[in-house]
Design a protein around this motif. Structure first.
Motif, mmCIF file in Angstrom:
data_model
loop_
_atom_site.group_PDB
_atom_site.id
_atom_site.type_symbol
_atom_site.label_atom_id
_atom_site.label_comp_id
_atom_site.label_asym_id
_atom_site.label_seq_id
_atom_site.Cartn_x
_atom_site.Cartn_y
_atom_site.Cartn_z
ATOM 1 N N ILE A 18 0.629 -1.260 -0.314
ATOM 2 C CA ILE A 18 -0.239 -0.068 -0.215
ATOM 3 C C ILE A 18 1.209 1.440 -0.049
ATOM 4 C CG2 ILE A 18 -1.382 1.104 0.772
ATOM 5 C CD1 ILE A 18 -2.883 -1.087 2.028
ATOM 6 N N GLU A 19 1.907 1.301 0.971
ATOM 7 C CA GLU A 19 2.639 1.889 0.587
ATOM 8 C C GLU A 19 3.731 2.013 0.145
ATOM 9 O OE1 GLU A 19 5.330 3.858 4.296
ATOM 10 O OE2 GLU A 19 3.502 4.043 4.696
ATOM 11 N N SER A 20 4.908 2.176 -1.527
ATOM 12 C CA SER A 20 5.506 1.845 -1.883
ATOM 13 C C SER A 20 6.580 2.381 -1.363
ATOM 14 C CB SER A 20 5.966 2.220 -3.582
ATOM 15 O OG SER A 20 6.709 1.674 -3.506
ATOM 16 N N ASN A 21 7.459 1.315 -0.988
ATOM 17 C CA ASN A 21 9.365 1.557 -0.438
ATOM 18 C C ASN A 21 9.576 0.725 -0.269
ATOM 19 O OD1 ASN A 21 8.935 -0.003 2.344
ATOM 20 N ND2 ASN A 21 7.582 2.346 2.987
ATOM 21 N N GLU A 22 11.135 0.650 -0.345
ATOM 22 C CA GLU A 22 11.810 -0.749 -0.477
ATOM 23 C C GLU A 22 11.402 -1.712 0.211
ATOM 24 O OE1 GLU A 22 15.970 -1.662 -0.329
ATOM 25 O OE2 GLU A 22 15.627 0.148 -1.216
ATOM 26 N N ARG A 23 11.207 -1.738 2.137
ATOM 27 C CA ARG A 23 10.704 -2.407 2.755
ATOM 28 C C ARG A 23 9.924 -3.377 2.059
ATOM 29 N NH1 ARG A 23 8.082 -2.357 8.062
ATOM 30 N NH2 ARG A 23 8.560 -3.746 9.145
ATOM 31 N N GLN A 25 8.054 -3.149 -0.551
ATOM 32 C CA GLN A 25 8.191 -4.310 -1.464
ATOM 33 C C GLN A 25 8.428 -5.501 -1.673
ATOM 34 O OE1 GLN A 25 6.451 -2.440 -4.465
ATOM 35 N NE2 GLN A 25 7.299 -5.346 -5.233
ATOM 36 N N LYS A 26 9.728 -5.761 -0.746
ATOM 37 C CA LYS A 26 10.572 -6.308 -0.190
ATOM 38 C C LYS A 26 9.351 -7.776 0.145
ATOM 39 C CE LYS A 26 14.741 -8.937 1.838
ATOM 40 N NZ LYS A 26 14.262 -10.075 1.423
ATOM 41 N N ILE A 27 8.979 -7.737 1.389
ATOM 42 C CA ILE A 27 8.220 -8.416 2.421
ATOM 43 C C ILE A 27 6.962 -9.172 0.512
ATOM 44 C CG2 ILE A 27 5.706 -8.303 3.420
ATOM 45 C CD1 ILE A 27 7.693 -6.163 5.181
ATOM 46 N N THR A 28 6.194 -7.663 0.642
ATOM 47 C CA THR A 28 5.093 -8.619 -0.959
ATOM 48 C C THR A 28 5.779 -8.818 -1.411
ATOM 49 O OG1 THR A 28 5.369 -6.270 -2.377
ATOM 50 C CG2 THR A 28 3.308 -6.229 0.216
ATOM 51 N N ASP A 29 7.183 -8.823 -2.096
ATOM 52 C CA ASP A 29 8.510 -9.840 -3.364
ATOM 53 C C ASP A 29 8.270 -11.456 -2.909
ATOM 54 O OD1 ASP A 29 7.468 -7.632 -4.936
ATOM 55 O OD2 ASP A 29 9.400 -7.442 -4.906
ATOM 56 N N ASP A 30 8.420 -11.578 -1.268
ATOM 57 C CA ASP A 30 9.422 -12.633 -1.013
ATOM 58 C C ASP A 30 7.915 -13.423 -0.803
ATOM 59 O OD1 ASP A 30 11.410 -11.882 -1.114
ATOM 60 O OD2 ASP A 30 11.137 -11.070 1.614
ATOM 61 N N PHE A 31 6.389 -12.681 -0.204
ATOM 62 C CA PHE A 31 5.840 -13.339 -0.551
ATOM 63 C C PHE A 31 4.804 -13.598 -1.247
ATOM 64 C CE2 PHE A 31 1.058 -13.774 -0.178
ATOM 65 C CZ PHE A 31 0.566 -13.939 0.946
ATOM 66 N N ASN A 32 4.889 -13.433 -2.449
ATOM 67 C CA ASN A 32 4.339 -13.975 -3.650
ATOM 68 C C ASN A 32 5.798 -14.656 -4.282
ATOM 69 O OD1 ASN A 32 2.355 -11.531 -4.300
ATOM 70 N ND2 ASN A 32 3.575 -10.110 -4.790
#
Length: 118
Positions: A18-23, A25-32
């Motif tokens: 929801i809030e685009s930042n590096e941290r 993005q990494k969390i959602t990328d890892d989940f995906n």
């Protein structure tokens, strides 16, 4: 049951921050990525149906609510043990009673593909 429900919920979903930042993005990328691995594993384990899609219902069905008599009835009516609980996914008449649900599903032909007639 919780893990099964979560996996089913996320099988067709992708998360985005929801809030685009590096941290985030990494969390959602890892989940995906983790769910991509689960999807790939399911595609290997579950044979595709006639339509080419992988039907994972039999692998995630929650039948804890079915008592022994109901389970034996479903298995006895089924064309195979693997398809015994397949018609249950269509039993959504909101009667909260297995026997009434089964009768309604029989009457509407929802059990015909996987259960022997009475």
């Amino acid at each position: 049951m919780l893990a099964s429900s979560l996996v089913r919920s996320f099988l067709t979903a992708r998360l985005y921050p929801i809030e685009s930042n590096e941290r985030n993005q990494k969390i959602t990328d890892d989940f995906n990525k983790a769910f991509d691995a689960i999807r790939a594993l399911l595609a290997e384990m579950v044979p595709p149906g006639a339509d080419g899609k992988h039907d994972v219902f039999a692998y995630f069905i929650d039948v804890i609510w079915v008592d022994l008599g109901q389970a034996l009835y479903a298995i006895g009516r089924a064309q195979s043990v693997a398809t015994a609980f397949k018609p249950l996914q269509y039993m959504t008449f909101a009667t909260r009673d297995f026997w009434t649900e089964s009768a309604f599903a029989d009457k509407q032909g929802l059990t015909a593909q996987h259960w022997h007639p009475i």
